[in-house]
Enzyme design. Structure first.
Site, mmCIF file in Angstrom:
data_model
loop_
_atom_site.group_PDB
_atom_site.id
_atom_site.type_symbol
_atom_site.label_atom_id
_atom_site.label_comp_id
_atom_site.label_asym_id
_atom_site.label_seq_id
_atom_site.Cartn_x
_atom_site.Cartn_y
_atom_site.Cartn_z
ATOM 1 N N LYS A 51 -39.507 -26.343 27.561
ATOM 2 C CA LYS A 51 -39.022 -26.938 26.300
ATOM 3 C C LYS A 51 -37.794 -27.801 26.544
ATOM 4 C CE LYS A 51 -36.246 -24.427 23.539
ATOM 5 N NZ LYS A 51 -34.930 -25.035 23.209
ATOM 6 N N ASN A 52 -36.810 -27.270 27.296
ATOM 7 C CA ASN A 52 -35.537 -27.990 27.437
ATOM 8 C C ASN A 52 -35.625 -29.181 28.373
ATOM 9 O OD1 ASN A 52 -34.521 -26.286 25.581
ATOM 10 N ND2 ASN A 52 -33.429 -24.986 27.019
ATOM 11 N N CYS A 145 -24.787 -23.848 15.067
ATOM 12 C CA CYS A 145 -25.991 -23.057 14.786
ATOM 13 C C CYS A 145 -25.602 -21.599 14.956
ATOM 14 C CB CYS A 145 -27.100 -23.456 15.743
ATOM 15 S SG CYS A 145 -26.687 -23.060 17.443
ATOM 16 N N ARG A 150 -21.125 -25.502 18.874
ATOM 17 C CA ARG A 150 -21.898 -26.541 19.570
ATOM 18 C C ARG A 150 -21.243 -27.931 19.435
ATOM 19 N NH1 ARG A 150 -27.110 -24.303 20.198
ATOM 20 N NH2 ARG A 150 -27.345 -25.640 21.997
ATOM 21 N N ASP A 338 -29.787 -18.094 28.261
ATOM 22 C CA ASP A 338 -31.044 -18.052 27.495
ATOM 23 C C ASP A 338 -31.884 -16.823 27.814
ATOM 24 O OD1 ASP A 338 -31.621 -21.663 27.537
ATOM 25 O OD2 ASP A 338 -30.239 -20.389 26.426
ATOM 26 N N ARG A 430 -39.988 -22.293 17.494
ATOM 27 C CA ARG A 430 -39.281 -23.453 18.060
ATOM 28 C C ARG A 430 -39.475 -23.507 19.576
ATOM 29 N NH1 ARG A 430 -33.467 -23.153 17.523
ATOM 30 N NH2 ARG A 430 -33.747 -24.927 18.886
HETATM 31 C C1 EPZ Z 1 -28.686 -26.520 26.525
HETATM 32 O O1 EPZ Z 1 -27.915 -26.579 25.330
HETATM 33 C C2 EPZ Z 1 -29.983 -25.819 26.149
HETATM 34 N N1 EPZ Z 1 -30.687 -26.595 25.110
HETATM 35 C C3 EPZ Z 1 -29.671 -24.422 25.611
HETATM 36 O O2 EPZ Z 1 -30.920 -23.772 25.357
HETATM 37 C C4 EPZ Z 1 -28.921 -23.642 26.696
HETATM 38 O O3 EPZ Z 1 -28.577 -22.370 26.198
HETATM 39 C C5 EPZ Z 1 -27.659 -24.413 27.107
HETATM 40 O O4 EPZ Z 1 -28.009 -25.746 27.530
HETATM 41 C C6 EPZ Z 1 -26.897 -23.732 28.235
HETATM 42 O O5 EPZ Z 1 -27.737 -23.597 29.342
HETATM 43 C C7 EPZ Z 1 -31.378 -27.695 25.481
HETATM 44 O O6 EPZ Z 1 -31.411 -28.083 26.636
HETATM 45 C C8 EPZ Z 1 -32.110 -28.416 24.384
HETATM 46 P P1 EPZ Z 1 -24.209 -26.885 26.788
HETATM 47 P P2 EPZ Z 1 -26.566 -27.487 25.289
HETATM 48 O O7 EPZ Z 1 -23.787 -28.244 26.383
HETATM 49 O O8 EPZ Z 1 -26.753 -28.696 26.110
HETATM 50 C C9 EPZ Z 1 -19.870 -26.180 25.141
HETATM 51 C C10 EPZ Z 1 -32.454 -22.446 24.159
HETATM 52 O O9 EPZ Z 1 -32.417 -21.278 23.762
HETATM 53 N N2 EPZ Z 1 -19.810 -27.639 24.912
HETATM 54 O O10 EPZ Z 1 -24.425 -26.595 28.233
HETATM 55 O O11 EPZ Z 1 -26.182 -27.642 23.877
HETATM 56 C C11 EPZ Z 1 -20.832 -25.511 24.171
HETATM 57 O O12 EPZ Z 1 -20.204 -25.262 22.933
HETATM 58 C C12 EPZ Z 1 -31.223 -23.328 24.014
HETATM 59 O O13 EPZ Z 1 -33.446 -22.996 24.703
HETATM 60 C C13 EPZ Z 1 -18.605 -28.205 24.520
HETATM 61 O O14 EPZ Z 1 -17.595 -27.506 24.357
HETATM 62 O O15 EPZ Z 1 -25.542 -26.489 26.002
HETATM 63 C C14 EPZ Z 1 -21.198 -24.246 24.890
HETATM 64 O O16 EPZ Z 1 -20.192 -23.272 24.641
HETATM 65 C C15 EPZ Z 1 -30.062 -22.607 23.341
HETATM 66 N N3 EPZ Z 1 -18.551 -29.545 24.310
HETATM 67 C C16 EPZ Z 1 -21.165 -24.655 26.362
HETATM 68 O O17 EPZ Z 1 -20.460 -25.897 26.420
HETATM 69 C C17 EPZ Z 1 -19.644 -30.358 24.489
HETATM 70 O O18 EPZ Z 1 -19.523 -31.587 24.295
HETATM 71 C C18 EPZ Z 1 -22.554 -24.875 26.951
HETATM 72 O O19 EPZ Z 1 -23.191 -25.834 26.153
HETATM 73 C C19 EPZ Z 1 -20.861 -29.760 24.885
HETATM 74 C C20 EPZ Z 1 -20.918 -28.403 25.098
#
Ligand code: EPZ
Length: 459
Positions: A51-52, A145, A150, A338, A430
């Site tokens: 999915k991701n 969410c 996020r 995840d 989803r």
């Molecule tokens: C991706 O989300 C995945 N989603 C998530 O999968 C996964 O849990 C996550 O990466 C971590 O591996 C998709 O790829 C569509 P991050 P993403 O940016 O990119 C902080 C699932 O269940 N952050 O790595 O949104 C953020 O708040 C989903 O399949 C900032 O602070 O995750 C979080 O605490 C859930 N500022 C941490 O980084 C930013 O600009 C990790 O978020 C971006 C992120």
């Protein structure tokens, strides 16, 4: 009705929105999943595309003014929503089974519609490719969410370093490249304060068409980032180092059509491994990429469950007695956030006390309360769950709070004594393709019914 004349662009957006039948909100969705536990599973699981990966690669197709064919695309609500967003931007899309044909030649709209973006955080990924292609992008903030706020500050900061003017107004991120240089971004050196998956993907995509070289440091190393890089390279992008802490992109003037197959979903694989472990079942799973699951397989071994590779793309799980073990979620190659909820269900039936520390998201332990309703003994202090193993879970009515929490409740229901009823299936739909059918094929006793009041077919 406002008397401000609509711009051509807004008229086009309104028209395209009217063509896009936004998914029915699950407001009245009363369907529930009924599971009768303690059935042991047996057989083989067919793993779907990731999915991701699919979501990021669909956004990356915006970079190419031509045909992109994606194979092994899972049939999921999130994929459908991403498709609707791309359609609203002018992309031609055709789905045949697990093959998705996209054509972004006539990409005109630079504004992603709020109604769709608010339902799918990953839709924010379109900002990088749109900015790279058109020199302008307007994308509503994806918002928080169930699992956390996020934010997108790392995406925004990186785009600014690539030369974009970015400001946030009325909940929408407005980004544009000023100046006469064919409105192209300029290569830059960018250090990410946190190895964010999304920010890494946004900036890597944006940099593919920028002038000059971009160096991204302290980036995410997830397999989905590597898959996205390989897709962009197949379109002619010049990208090195994906999968390491530093990615180097040399911008090119344009990209070309491609036919690409998405990697298998490592989180779906991990979810079925845990389902096998908690029901003491021997299962085989394929296609998989074993090295994408190193930390998950190592943790299962620690807990007492063997996972062996059979050939290059198949795994076999051999059940064993479950021992308590501590878990700490980390960016890849650390233990994946995840998989945290699924392991909480497993450890609730393991002998002894386990500590689960969630370091990636600030609010991703909420499923403990629903597991406790099923007889688990879990308490949460800050970002750590203390799981005291119990001999048995008992079926109960429970509510899913997010995608991976819903998977954890299914897993717990498979092991529990009696019947579990799960509400909030829109979360499950989803991210898991044909989950019920795959579990029924393994011998699990479960069914989805429209409304709890309906008589259950299985007694
Ligand atoms: C991706 O989300 C995945 N989603 C998530 O999968 C996964 O849990 C996550 O990466 C971590 O591996 C998709 O790829 C569509 P991050 P993403 O940016 O990119 C902080 C699932 O269940 N952050 O790595 O949104 C953020 O708040 C989903 O399949 C900032 O602070 O995750 C979080 O605490 C859930 N500022 C941490 O980084 C930013 O600009 C990790 O978020 C971006 C992120």
């Amino acid at each position: 009705m406002s008397n401000i004349p609509l711009s051509l662009e807004d008229r086009v957006i309104n028209q395209s929105l009217s063509l896009v039948n936004t998914p029915a909100l699950p407001l009245e969705d009363k369907s529930v999943l009924q599971i009768w536990g303690r059935a042991s599973l047996k057989g083989h699981v067919e793993i779907s595309g990731a999915k991701n990966s699919a979501l990021a690669i669909m956004a990356a197709a915006l970079l190419c003014p031509g045909d992109c064919r994606l194979q092994n695309v899972p049939s999921l609500v999130d994929v459908k929503r991403m498709g609707q967003i791309l359609t609203s931007l002018g992309v031609k899309l055709e789905r045949n089974g697990n093959t998705l044909d996209l054509n972004s030649t006539y990409l005109k709209n630079s504004k992603a519609p709020y109604e769709l973006v608010s339902q799918l955080r990953a839709s924010f990924f379109v900002i990088g490719p749109m900015l790279a292609r058109l020199g302008v992008a307007r994308v509503p903030l994806p918002g928080g969410c169930a699992i956390g706020a996020r934010p997108v500050d790392l995406h925004v900061r990186g785009l600014q370093l690539l030369g974009a003017e970015v400001h946030i107004e009325h909940g929408t991120v407005h980004a544009y490249v000023s100046g006469s240089s064919r409105r192209r971004l300029k290569g830059a050196k960018i250090y990410l304060d946190y190895p964010s998956v999304g920010a890494t993907e946004t900036l890597m995509m944006a940099a593919t068409l920028a002038e000059g070289e971009t160096i991204l440091e302290n980036v995410a190393q997830e397999p989905e980032v590597v898959d996205l890089a390989n897709f962009c390279r197949a379109m002619g992008a010049k990208i090195r180092g994906a999968g390491t802490k530093t990615i180097i992109i040399s911008g090119v003037p344009s990209l070309h059509s491609v036919d690409y197959s998405i990697i298998p979903d490592r989180i779906e694989t991990g979810t079925f491994l845990v389902a096998g472990a908690i029901t003491h079942s021997e299962l085989t799973l394929s296609p998989v990429v074993p090295e994408h699951l190193t930390s998950v397989i190592a943790k299962l071994h620690d807990i007492g469950v063997k996972v062996i590779a059979e050939g290059s793309d198949c795994l076999r799980i051999i059940p064993g007695n479950l021992q308590a073990k501590d878990i700490k979620t980390l960016p890849y190659p650390g233990f994946p956030t995840d998989m945290q909820a699924q392991f909480m269900a497993l450890l609730s039936l393991s002998e002894g006390d386990s500590l689960i520390t969630e370091t990636v998201f600030e609010n991703r332990l909420r499923h403990f309360a629903e597991l406790n309703r099923m007889g688990a003994d879990i308490r949460v202090e800050g970002n750590t769950a203390i799981v005291r193993g119990v001999p048995m879970l008992s079926g109960a009515p429970v509510v899913a709070t997010d995608l991976r929490a819903s998977a954890a409740l299914v897993i717990a229901g498979l092991a529990a004594e009696g019947k579990t009823t799960i509400q909030g299936l829109h979360h499950l739909d989803r991210g898991y393709e044909n989950l019920e059918a795959k579990l029924q094929k393994l011998g699990a006793r479960l069914q989805r019914v429209k409304d709890e009041a309906e008589p259950s077919l299985i007694e």
